[in-house]
Design a protein around this motif. Structure first.
Motif: not given
Lengths: 318, 318
Positions: B71-72, B74-75, B78-79, B81-82, B93-94, B96-97
């Motif tokens: 698993e990574t 990234t998402v 980024e969330l 960071a918002y 990330d996997r 999340f899909a």
């Protein structure tokens, strides 16, 4: 100085970098095209708004011009493993987060303009970015596919079909019923200069102008309206503007695009030096025109273009 | 042979691996807990269903027991960071899909049971996985935070607070109004054996039993109902079952959990060999009981446990 810019994606975003450098003290309001927005995987994707936001905020994939730098595509690969597409639209993991936040906020009841403002809190683009409308407008393109004429979403025409089939018409579905987003008409009314960057005149600037009230507000603002030709030497600098210009019956020349906007809207027009021969004809049609280098090869060249646009605005003001 | 299993997350999923190995020709229907489902970032997340699906489909993070392998994040970064959280819930990330596909399908009108079936098309878990209900049920836990008593979502209690505060009550909000998902009651009625794996008796199996009709269907099925104790040597094998058992007034012992299910529901109960002294008391309460090794250290040990459960079922059948 207050500048209003009507922007599409890559061309508009890159021009804005130059404009910020040319007028560092100006208050720049960007009215962004949302006609190429698309729902993918249940998420609301706003390619043009994001390209402006990422470009000015330092998150853009520089070579590509759209999407995030240092991007990965894990989520997309997993969606494909579920058999869920489309696969032709390149959404990366970093980019997905933007669409997830946007979709969550819209689901919570915020209009797109408020969502865009919230996303810009992170990116600090140095401009005020407002979508042209909070209402759904979707540019569709009439094409022939397998012998059948049908309307496809602009992204399907542009990204999946690479504009390789003839476009018979370009229709901003929903535009007639759309209202300008809060702040759009106010920004236009208070502007000192209004700029059309070298964005696509049909599917970017044209879609923004299709929202009732925006074209009228620009025409009635009583301030210089200047544009930069996205057509250089009878070809689009980037993208496939020639295909959609043909669909609306406009020749792919800097002069024809100026005439398409019209002297009722446009006061000044910059063409590239290779199109210097067109200057006289454009001026005789009532639009002040100058031939200057219009290739956005780097920030310096782009800044010079923005300076020329602002100088032309001052020239037509007097 | 048709086996119905009421499963929570990690414990249930790992047991199911052993059950598939112990009864390779059986038709196994898993009724999954959805009480720990949560909406995060506007997406519907079903941790227990996914743990079963990923574990049996070969996509699980083996050491962790939940989430995807390789698993990574990234998402999620980024969330953050918002400024969008929560950060305490580890969505990769996997993963999340999966939630994006699920949310898109639910938005398109499909019930969770149909969505789960579609997701399982990819994972081929080798069992029929049905959520306990298509209706929203959310387990809330009554806790004291900053001197104030309030109900928090189970995931907040479990993942964010690590069950470190006292649970005064556990409430499956919405359970009373929920209907069993299509197929649940039919599977129970047609079962030859019903198994309670070593899942949490309160927030996993207990939540499933709280959906009106499911407990009654099991009691009336007229087939052996056997369970495996998640409590070994007066402590939960994994997780924090002791905390939620205390909230419902049940001691953290294998015997107390058996009594909590009750002889009206449970026909047979497996305790660990360390709890062999409890066998007599459980049997005197009308529940057939055997002491066997109950640590799911590897597939072999887990398969042996499943065999013991099936053997106990045959024993109580006669």
């Amino acid at each position: 100085m207050r500048i209003v810019v009507l922007a599409g994606g890559i061309g508009g975003a890159r021009f804005l970098r130059g404009l910020k450098a040319a007028a560092p003290d100006a208050e720049i309001t960007v009215i962004g095209n949302t006609g190429d927005d698309i729902h993918l995987f249940g998420l609301k994707v706003c390619p043009d708004l994001d390209t402006v936001m990422y470009t000015l905020g330092g998150g853009i994939h520089e070579e590509q011009g759209w999407g995030r730098s240092d991007e990965t595509f894990t989520v997309k690969a997993e969606l494909a493993a579920y058999g869920v597409g489309p696969e032709w639209f390149g959404l990366g993991d970093r980019d997905f987060a933007t669409h997830i936040v946007r979709t969550q906020m819209i689901g919570a009841g915020y209009p797109l303009s408020a969502v865009t403002e919230a996303l810009c809190e992170r990116w600090q683009p140095g401009v005020r970015l407002i979508p042209m409308s909070d209402d759904r407008v979707e540019t569709h393109v009439l094409v022939d596919v397998d012998g059948e004429r049908k309307a496809v979403h602009f992204q399907e025409y542009w990204v999946r079909l690479h504009a390789s089939v003839e476009a018979h018409a370009v229709v901003p579905v929903g535009a007639e019923q759309a209202k300008p987003a809060p702040g759009v008409l106010e920004a236009i009314a208070e502007a000192d200069v209004i700029v059309f960057p070298p964005s696509n005149p049909v599917v970017s600037v044209g879609t923004i102008l299709a929202v009732p009230g925006i074209r009228e507000a620009i025409a009635e603002a009583g301030v210089p309206v200047v544009g930069l030709s996205p057509i250089v030497g009878d070809a689009p600098v980037r993208g496939m503007a020639d295909k959609v210009l043909e669909a609306v019956g406009v020749e792919t020349t800097a002069a024809a695009v100026a005439a398409h906007y019209g002297s009722g809207l446009l006061d000044g027009w910059l063409v590239d030096t290779v199109d210097a021969a067109a200057v006289e004809g454009i001026e005789s049609a009532g639009i002040r025109c100058r031939a200057v280098p219009l290739m956005m090869t780097d920030l310096e060249a782009t800044t010079a273009m923005a300076r020329e646009a602002l100088a032309l605005a001052e020239e037509v003001r007097t």
